[in-house]
Design a protein around this motif. Structure first.
Motif, short mmCIF file in Angstrom:
data_model
loop_
_atom_site.label_atom_id
_atom_site.label_comp_id
_atom_site.label_asym_id
_atom_site.label_seq_id
_atom_site.Cartn_x
_atom_site.Cartn_y
_atom_site.Cartn_z
N THR A 237 -1.66 6.54 3.59
CA THR A 237 0.21 5.59 3.13
C THR A 237 -1.40 4.34 2.74
O THR A 237 -1.55 3.88 2.51
N TRP A 240 -3.27 4.81 -0.33
CA TRP A 240 -2.70 4.94 -1.30
C TRP A 240 -2.48 3.77 -1.75
O TRP A 240 -2.27 3.36 -3.41
N LEU A 241 -1.95 3.08 -0.63
CA LEU A 241 -2.01 1.27 -0.64
C LEU A 241 -2.84 1.20 -1.44
O LEU A 241 -3.02 -0.18 -1.40
N ASP A 256 -2.71 -2.93 -3.14
CA ASP A 256 -1.83 -2.69 -4.29
C ASP A 256 -1.17 -3.42 -4.62
O ASP A 256 -0.10 -3.38 -3.89
N ASP A 258 1.28 -4.03 -6.91
CA ASP A 258 2.35 -3.46 -7.68
C ASP A 258 2.64 -1.86 -6.42
O ASP A 258 3.94 -1.09 -6.44
N ARG A 259 1.47 -0.93 -5.82
CA ARG A 259 2.21 0.31 -5.62
C ARG A 259 3.12 -0.75 -3.78
O ARG A 259 4.02 0.04 -3.13
N GLN A 262 5.90 -1.55 -4.57
CA GLN A 262 6.77 -0.32 -4.46
C GLN A 262 7.30 0.40 -3.04
O GLN A 262 8.53 0.91 -3.47
N LEU A 263 6.35 0.59 -2.92
CA LEU A 263 7.14 0.94 -0.29
C LEU A 263 7.49 0.02 0.06
O LEU A 263 9.11 0.71 0.20
N LEU A 292 3.40 10.72 0.75
CA LEU A 292 2.10 9.84 -0.12
C LEU A 292 0.27 10.43 -0.01
O LEU A 292 -0.65 9.95 -0.75
N THR A 298 4.03 12.27 -4.34
CA THR A 298 3.73 11.01 -5.06
C THR A 298 4.63 11.32 -6.20
O THR A 298 5.58 9.83 -6.99
N LYS A 299 3.69 11.66 -7.12
CA LYS A 299 4.80 11.31 -8.99
C LYS A 299 6.18 11.78 -8.38
O LYS A 299 6.35 11.49 -9.24
N GLU A 302 8.06 9.23 -7.82
CA GLU A 302 8.43 7.70 -8.68
C GLU A 302 9.14 8.27 -9.47
O GLU A 302 9.47 7.52 -10.32
#
Length: 378
Positions: A237, A240-241, A256, A258-259, A262-263, A292, A298-299, A302
């Motif tokens: 995670t 991913w961030l 990030d 935006d991420r 989202q989280l 994640l 993950t896609k 989303e």
């Protein structure tokens, strides 16, 4: 004409009757006592479920083994004794010392045990100066044990309550922004460096979200600090961030945004946007971390916002099928156990539609199972 003498009555302020409170002015004063003159309490409620002989050596051994003295010892050795928190003691005879009344500590036994351990272990605690400043400590001496009951009860049952994780995180974050390192904070508060690192990281992310215009009050259900803490514990995670921390201070240097948003939404949802979280309870956070770690999963998350469907992408086809069938079987067994003792469903005027619907659903399940069995060669 005689003038009347008017006597002016001056009201005296109410006097506090110290006797009514069973306290003596001198008794309440903090005194310095040698640690060697203080004794562990055989009646300590902490020892209720522990075996010991009642001797000081036996109690010390139990305290060392069962009550996690190490953080206290580390803090005392580095910071000395906090005079804001004196021990409370009474004079009582102990069998070990015959009829002689000795000072028995009724509040602060963990600290006393930690102090005795430090002073008795020169090899483990080699600084003579550090040990020297721990030889005498502040103590409040009461007349008898009964007088300490209200204070001890208040402190351990209802009053002095340990901070929750958000409060600890805010405090650690303030210290680190004031210039302290994570190691130094851990030493000051007597906790593990790993724990302090987690608090500061999570509090940094909370403050970053606040700067982005999203607050805890916007959570669709409740804001649980531990959700974000546990989620960002996972290396996958963090990756991913695109999260990076200052190695000395644990403050978040890069992430990030935006991420992160989202989280946050996956964990807490949003009242304002009327979005529900995809994590309904804390046990599901590990599933989110697993998702994640896999780009395809993950896609899917989303795209659909469905955590279970996304989690399917983290498993092999065989594992996924076995797990889903096990869940379905468990649900059907629970349903059956709940209702079968009352016999067949009652098809009455009031329940006819429900019974008819149950029959249709059962037929659909049967056909679905037939298809699965045929297609997957089960």
């Amino acid at each position: 004409m005689n003038k009347k003498t008017v006597t002016k009555v001056t009201k005296k302020p109410p006097q506090i009757d110290l006797a009514a409170y069973k306290r003596d002015p001198e008794e309440k004063q903090i005194q310095e006592k040698h640690v060697s003159d203080l004794h562990l309490d055989p009646k300590n409620p902490r020892l209720a479920e522990e075996e010991h002989t009642g001797t000081q050596a036996s109690i010390q051994k139990v305290m060392e083994k069962e009550f996690d003295l190490q953080p206290i010892k580390d803090s005392l050795y580095r910071n000395a004794f906090f005079y804001e928190e004196p021990l409370v003691a009474v004079y009582e005879p102990l069998p070990e010392f015959g009829a002689k009344a000795v000072l028995v500590v009724v509040e602060g036994n963990r600290r006393l045990a930690a102090l005795k351990s430090i002073l008795d272990n020169h090899a483990e605690y080699p600084s003579e100066a550090a040990r020297k400043r721990l030889e005498k400590i502040p103590v409040v001496i009461r007349t008898n044990r009964d007088e300490t009951l209200p204070f001890v009860g208040f402190r351990h049952v209802t009053g002095i309550k340990e901070w929750e994780a958000p409060a600890k995180a805010q405090y650690a974050h303030r210290l680190v922004t004031a210039g302290y390192t994570v190691d130094r904070i851990a030493q000051l508060i007597g906790d593990k460096t790993r724990q302090v690192d987690r608090w500061i990281r999570t509090q940094s992310l909370v403050l970053r979200m606040n700067k982005l215009g999203i607050t805890q009050e916007d959570a669709a259900k409740s804001f649980h600090f531990s959700y974000l803490l546990t989620a960002t514990d996972a290396p996958a995670t963090q990756k991913w961030l695109k999260l990076r921390q200052d190695p000395a201070k644990s403050l978040v240097k890069e992430v990030d945004d935006d991420r992160l948003k989202q989280l946050w939404t996956w964990l807490y949802g949003s009242k304002q946007r009327e979005v529900s979280p995809v994590v309904p309870e804390s046990r599901q956070i590990h599933k989110l971390n697993r998702v994640l770690a896999v780009p395809a999963a993950t896609k899917e998350l989303e795209k659909t916002g469905n955590l279970d469907r996304a989690d399917a992408y983290t498993q092999s086809r065989e594992e996924y099928v076995a797990n889903i069938l096990a869940e379905v079987r468990s649900m059907l067994q629970d349903m059956h156990t709940t209702v079968y003792l009352d016999g067949p469903l009652v098809d009455s005027k009031e329940t006819h539609e429900l019974v008819a619907s149950a029959k249709v659903e059962f037929q659909k399940i049967s056909k679905a199972l037939e298809s699965i069995q045929k297609d997957l060669a089960l």
